[in-house]
Design a protein around this motif. Structure first.
Motif, PDB file in Angstrom:
ATOM      1  N   HIS A  48      71.345  40.532  33.423  1.00  0.00           N
ATOM      2  CA  HIS A  48      71.689  41.887  33.861  1.00  0.00           C
ATOM      3  C   HIS A  48      72.201  42.712  32.689  1.00  0.00           C
ATOM      4  O   HIS A  48      71.843  43.886  32.536  1.00  0.00           O
ATOM      5  N   MET A  51      69.323  43.865  30.539  1.00  0.00           N
ATOM      6  CA  MET A  51      68.589  44.948  31.189  1.00  0.00           C
ATOM      7  C   MET A  51      69.348  46.257  31.092  1.00  0.00           C
ATOM      8  O   MET A  51      68.758  47.312  30.815  1.00  0.00           O
ATOM      9  N   MET A  52      70.651  46.220  31.303  1.00  0.00           N
ATOM     10  CA  MET A  52      71.453  47.440  31.200  1.00  0.00           C
ATOM     11  C   MET A  52      71.440  47.973  29.767  1.00  0.00           C
ATOM     12  O   MET A  52      71.390  49.185  29.555  1.00  0.00           O
ATOM     13  N   ARG A  53      71.459  47.087  28.764  1.00  0.00           N
ATOM     14  CA  ARG A  53      71.393  47.510  27.380  1.00  0.00           C
ATOM     15  C   ARG A  53      70.072  48.227  27.103  1.00  0.00           C
ATOM     16  O   ARG A  53      70.037  49.288  26.482  1.00  0.00           O
ATOM     17  N   ARG A  54      68.969  47.672  27.612  1.00  0.00           N
ATOM     18  CA  ARG A  54      67.657  48.294  27.419  1.00  0.00           C
ATOM     19  C   ARG A  54      67.565  49.655  28.100  1.00  0.00           C
ATOM     20  O   ARG A  54      66.987  50.594  27.551  1.00  0.00           O
ATOM     21  N   VAL A  55      68.133  49.763  29.302  1.00  0.00           N
ATOM     22  CA  VAL A  55      68.108  51.035  30.022  1.00  0.00           C
ATOM     23  C   VAL A  55      68.910  52.086  29.270  1.00  0.00           C
ATOM     24  O   VAL A  55      68.470  53.235  29.119  1.00  0.00           O
ATOM     25  N   LYS A  56      70.078  51.709  28.770  1.00  0.00           N
ATOM     26  CA  LYS A  56      70.922  52.666  28.038  1.00  0.00           C
ATOM     27  C   LYS A  56      70.277  53.099  26.725  1.00  0.00           C
ATOM     28  O   LYS A  56      70.440  54.239  26.299  1.00  0.00           O
ATOM     29  N   ARG A  58      67.007  53.320  26.269  1.00  0.00           N
ATOM     30  CA  ARG A  58      65.870  54.173  26.638  1.00  0.00           C
ATOM     31  C   ARG A  58      66.315  55.494  27.242  1.00  0.00           C
ATOM     32  O   ARG A  58      65.668  56.525  27.030  1.00  0.00           O
ATOM     33  N   TYR A  59      67.387  55.465  28.021  1.00  0.00           N
ATOM     34  CA  TYR A  59      67.906  56.666  28.693  1.00  0.00           C
ATOM     35  C   TYR A  59      69.373  56.862  28.331  1.00  0.00           C
ATOM     36  O   TYR A  59      70.256  56.501  29.108  1.00  0.00           O
ATOM     37  N   LEU A  62      72.383  58.196  30.663  1.00  0.00           N
ATOM     38  CA  LEU A  62      72.882  57.429  31.804  1.00  0.00           C
ATOM     39  C   LEU A  62      74.195  56.710  31.532  1.00  0.00           C
ATOM     40  O   LEU A  62      74.628  55.891  32.325  1.00  0.00           O
TER      41      LEU A  62
END
Length: 63
Positions: A48, A51-56, A58-59, A62
């Motif tokens: 998790h 995944m949160m690192r990748r989302v941050k 990319r976006y 957020l």
């Protein structure tokens, strides 16, 4: 006249009744669950936190 009804053939139900028998799973669902368990054992997933690192990354808005 404007009643929405689920087709019995697609949902594999009779008379729109849903079986709550927890011992029986649809064969496809059972295969997917076993595959996901095997993938997890093989280390194919990510954590998790990753995944949160990748989302941050990319976006960045957020945060």
């Amino acid at each position: 006249m404007d009643i929405v009804q689920e087709p019995n053939a697609i949902c594999q139900t009779e008379n729109n009744s849903i079986s709550h028998d927890s011992d029986k799973l649809h064969p496809i669902l059972e295969k997917l669950i076993l595959k996901s368990i095997q993938d997890a054992k093989d280390g194919k997933g990510i954590s998790h936190e990753e995944m949160m690192r990748r989302v941050k990354l990319r976006y960045p808005f957020l945060k």
